[in-house]
Scaffold this active site. Structure first.
Site, short mmCIF file in Angstrom:
data_model
loop_
_atom_site.label_atom_id
_atom_site.label_comp_id
_atom_site.label_asym_id
_atom_site.label_seq_id
_atom_site.Cartn_x
_atom_site.Cartn_y
_atom_site.Cartn_z
N LYS A 270 0.75 -1.40 0.05
CA LYS A 270 -0.10 0.13 -0.06
C LYS A 270 0.85 1.28 0.15
O LYS A 270 2.00 1.13 0.56
CB LYS A 270 -0.75 0.00 1.15
CG LYS A 270 -1.94 0.97 1.10
CD LYS A 270 -3.32 0.10 0.50
CE LYS A 270 -4.49 1.02 0.23
NZ LYS A 270 -5.68 0.00 -0.02
N ASP B 7 -7.15 4.56 -4.38
CA ASP B 7 -7.76 4.44 -2.99
C ASP B 7 -8.44 5.64 -2.93
O ASP B 7 -8.51 6.56 -3.67
CB ASP B 7 -6.54 3.85 -2.07
CG ASP B 7 -7.48 3.44 -0.60
OD1 ASP B 7 -7.95 2.09 -0.51
OD2 ASP B 7 -7.57 4.19 0.08
P1 NDP Z 1 -12.81 7.88 -2.71
O1 NDP Z 1 -11.84 8.93 -2.37
O2 NDP Z 1 -13.41 7.51 -4.05
O3 NDP Z 1 -14.00 8.30 -1.63
C1 NDP Z 1 -13.90 8.43 -0.43
C2 NDP Z 1 -15.13 8.64 0.52
O4 NDP Z 1 -14.99 8.64 1.57
C3 NDP Z 1 -15.62 10.32 0.25
O5 NDP Z 1 -16.85 10.24 0.28
C4 NDP Z 1 -15.11 10.83 1.46
O6 NDP Z 1 -15.54 12.23 1.69
C5 NDP Z 1 -15.03 9.83 2.44
N1 NDP Z 1 -14.10 9.84 3.38
C6 NDP Z 1 -12.77 9.71 3.15
N2 NDP Z 1 -12.12 9.97 4.53
C7 NDP Z 1 -12.90 10.38 5.21
C8 NDP Z 1 -12.79 10.70 6.51
N3 NDP Z 1 -11.84 10.81 7.30
N4 NDP Z 1 -14.05 11.32 7.20
C9 NDP Z 1 -15.37 11.13 6.57
N5 NDP Z 1 -15.28 10.69 5.33
C10 NDP Z 1 -14.39 10.25 4.60
O7 NDP Z 1 -12.37 6.52 -1.98
P2 NDP Z 1 -12.85 5.13 -2.32
O8 NDP Z 1 -14.20 4.78 -2.49
O9 NDP Z 1 -11.91 4.50 -3.52
O10 NDP Z 1 -12.63 4.44 -0.84
C11 NDP Z 1 -13.34 4.25 0.10
C12 NDP Z 1 -12.77 3.45 1.24
O11 NDP Z 1 -12.85 1.96 0.35
C13 NDP Z 1 -11.47 3.43 1.61
O12 NDP Z 1 -11.52 2.70 3.07
C14 NDP Z 1 -10.76 2.72 0.92
O13 NDP Z 1 -9.29 1.90 1.52
C15 NDP Z 1 -11.56 1.43 0.55
N6 NDP Z 1 -11.32 0.58 -0.63
C16 NDP Z 1 -11.24 0.86 -2.03
C17 NDP Z 1 -10.93 0.19 -2.99
C18 NDP Z 1 -11.14 1.00 -4.18
O14 NDP Z 1 -11.04 0.10 -5.16
N7 NDP Z 1 -11.29 2.26 -4.44
C19 NDP Z 1 -10.94 -1.12 -2.78
C20 NDP Z 1 -11.08 -1.54 -1.52
C21 NDP Z 1 -11.33 -0.69 -0.59
P3 NDP Z 1 -14.78 13.30 1.45
O15 NDP Z 1 -14.84 13.73 0.13
O16 NDP Z 1 -15.60 14.47 2.18
O17 NDP Z 1 -13.33 13.18 1.97
O1 2IT Z 2 -7.85 -1.52 -0.62
C1 2IT Z 2 -7.78 -2.00 -1.80
O2 2IT Z 2 -8.27 -3.25 -2.02
C2 2IT Z 2 -7.71 -1.10 -2.88
N1 2IT Z 2 -7.57 0.23 -2.63
C3 2IT Z 2 -7.55 -1.61 -4.19
C4 2IT Z 2 -6.14 -2.01 -4.45
C5 2IT Z 2 -5.97 -2.56 -5.80
O3 2IT Z 2 -4.71 -2.95 -6.27
O4 2IT Z 2 -6.73 -2.84 -6.75
#
Ligand code: NDP
Ligand code: 2IT
Length: 458
Positions: free
Chosen positions: A138, A178
């Site tokens: 990561k 992420d």
């Molecule tokens: P994005 O940046 O697309 O969206 C993040 C969302 O979460 C936004 O709505 C943001 O609001 C909110 N957020 C982030 N930090 C905070 C915080 N500290 N407090 C409140 N709200 C918060 O990220 P993703 O959708 O890609 O990721 C979301 C989660 O999913 C994370 O935990 C990530 O690790 C996990 N994840 C993502 C994957 C992927 O493929 N993208 C795969 C597996 C897991 P704001 O805009 O106001 O900050």
């Molecule tokens: O938390 C996760 O699994 C991710 N942000 C996606 C990682 C990836 O390599 O697609």
């Protein structure tokens, strides 16, 4: 953590776990999220450690909590006014026993080494559960993309990659997105990598655009996968999503495509949120409006509520978990759902909770769900769809292929079902029927541990 609470653990196993845990606290102080993630995995392991003394002899616990390599670097960049900023860049290459390091990059002001280590540690077991050949890593930066212009984002990404390029590669370490890193950022990172190395090495990053090496269904994969996992948990209980009320937190990549798939399966999704507050939409979230507000305009959920009209209201601050629901899909960030929020959900009759985000539920919250008999999908299993389709993107890149959306989604569905069934069967085998936390931790751990033992002391 009282590992000795475990009903069957032998004194030798308990002492190994306590040693590993205490040593981590001594060597890595000030990393509470990393400690939390490690503690949860260690607490699941007594049955497998008791059953397999060879794992103890190989000092596997100590090795598995120590990253193979940690890279910290300076990221200098200039804003649109010519002011110089200096951020910190991270890449933790945690474990490569199963394949090249694989895991996302997070750009958020809260990023520090402990956060990246917690995410990298989770990623090891998540990636193992997919059954594909990917190790765990990561990275990211404490850079805050909010309010930055497109040019500033590009300059930051270019500076970040100007250091990162020497550490990554399609057989070495393959980052993706992420929080704060989506298709736009992956594009700028890939462009700089290509320029510096003079190589078209598509498999060095995943989450690329469809027209230049990206996989169909990667954008959708994490949210879709989490809903598929939820559907499997419900199916075991003779239930489904049709007609169910769902609350989703977050409004980014994972949240949006969780809404899309849950709606496709007949659910009524009534919330999304961001760091400013949440929206309740009694008629159900208008997906097109949400996508336009977030993906095109890069706006806030408050903007969505303003445009949506009478059915939606924006609640500044507050807890989205107070909204009654049958199913909760926390999809924003770590520790966003605590014990009190879990109690509120249970009081309102929640049936299933599945983690779209990484570690969104605190240990107290998980305990509340367990005690109440709620079906609980831990992130390392439930949100593995994203990295799984990333691995399928690497496969397509290696074969210079480009699959249809239908093929990628079909493969995703098969992988999510397999992860569900593996977790379910493993939990049952080790005396914790229905406990997906135990099932995911043990199944992921066993696959990595077996590979590490086979490959010797490296
Ligand atoms: P994005 O940046 O697309 O969206 C993040 C969302 O979460 C936004 O709505 C943001 O609001 C909110 N957020 C982030 N930090 C905070 C915080 N500290 N407090 C409140 N709200 C918060 O990220 P993703 O959708 O890609 O990721 C979301 C989660 O999913 C994370 O935990 C990530 O690790 C996990 N994840 C993502 C994957 C992927 O493929 N993208 C795969 C597996 C897991 P704001 O805009 O106001 O900050
Ligand atoms: O938390 C996760 O699994 C991710 N942000 C996606 C990682 C990836 O390599 O697609």
């Amino acid at each position: 953590m009282a590992f000795s609470d475990h009903p069957t653990a032998t004194p030798e196993t308990i002492s190994d776990l306590v040693d590993c845990h205490d040593r981590m606290l001594r060597r890595d102080p000030g990393e509470p999220e990393f400690h939390q993630a490690v503690r949860e995995v260690l607490a699941s392991l007594p049955p497998v450690l008791d059953a397999r003394p060879r794992l103890a002899a190989a000092r596997l616990l100590e090795r598995i909590v120590e990253p193979e390599r940690q890279i910290l670097f300076r990221v200098p960049w200039q804003d649109d006014e010519g002011r110089v900023h200096v951020n910190r860049g991270f890449r933790v290459e945690f474990n490569s026993a199963l394949g090249p390091y694989k895991g996302g990059l997070r750009f958020h002001p809260s990023v520090n080494l402990g956060i990246v280590k917690f995410l990298g540690f989770e990623q090891i077991f998540k990636n193992a559960l997919t059954g594909l050949g990917i190790g765990g890593g990561k990275g990211g930066s404490d850079f805050d993309p909010q309010g930055r212009s497109d040019d500033e984002i590009m300059r930051f990404c270019q500076s970040f990659m100007t250091e990162l390029y020497r550490h990554v590669g399609e057989s070495t370490d393959v980052p993706a997105g992420d929080i704060g890193v989506g298709g736009r950022e992956i594009g700028y990172l890939f462009g700089q990598y290509r320029r510096i190395t003079n190589r078209w090495e598509a498999g060095v990053l995943t989450g690329k655009g469809r027209g230049w090496g990206g996989s169909a269904c990667r954008t959708e994969a994490t949210g879709y996968g989490n809903v598929m996992f939820t559907a499997e948990m419900l199916r075991r209980r003779g239930e489904d999503l049709d007609g169910r009320q769902v609350v989703v937190s977050g409004s980014g990549n994972v949240a949006i495509y969780s809404v899309e798939k849950a709606q496709a399966l007949g659910a009524n999704v009534v919330t999304v949120s961001d760091s400013h507050g949440y929206v309740v939409d009694e008629k159900g979230i208008d997906l097109e409006l949400l996508k336009h507000t977030k993906e095109v305009e890069r706006g806030r959920v408050a903007d969505y509520a303003e445009r949506r009209g009478a059915s939606a209201r924006f609640v500044a601050g507050g807890s989205v978990w107070d909204v009654p629901a049958d199913i909760a899909l926390p999809s924003a960030t770590q520790n966003e759902l605590d014990g009190a929020a879990a109690l509120a959900l249970v009081r309102n009759g929640v049936r299933a909770v599945s983690e779209g985000a990484n570690m969104p539920c605190t240990p107290d919250a998980v305990k509340v769900f367990r005690d109440a008999g709620v079906a609980f999908g831990p992130g390392k299993a439930a949100n593995a769809g994203g990295v799984a389709v990333s691995a399928l993107e690497m496969r397509q890149n290696a074969g210079r292929e480009s699959w249809t959306f239908a093929r990628a989604e079909t493969e995703l569905a098969a992988i999510m079902k397999d992860i569900h069934d593996t977790c379910y069967a493993t939990a049952e085998r080790y005396g914790a029927p229905g406990d997906y936390v135990v099932g995911a931790n043990i199944a992921g751990f066993e696959r990595v541990a077996d590979a590490m033992i086979a490959q010797g002391l490296v």
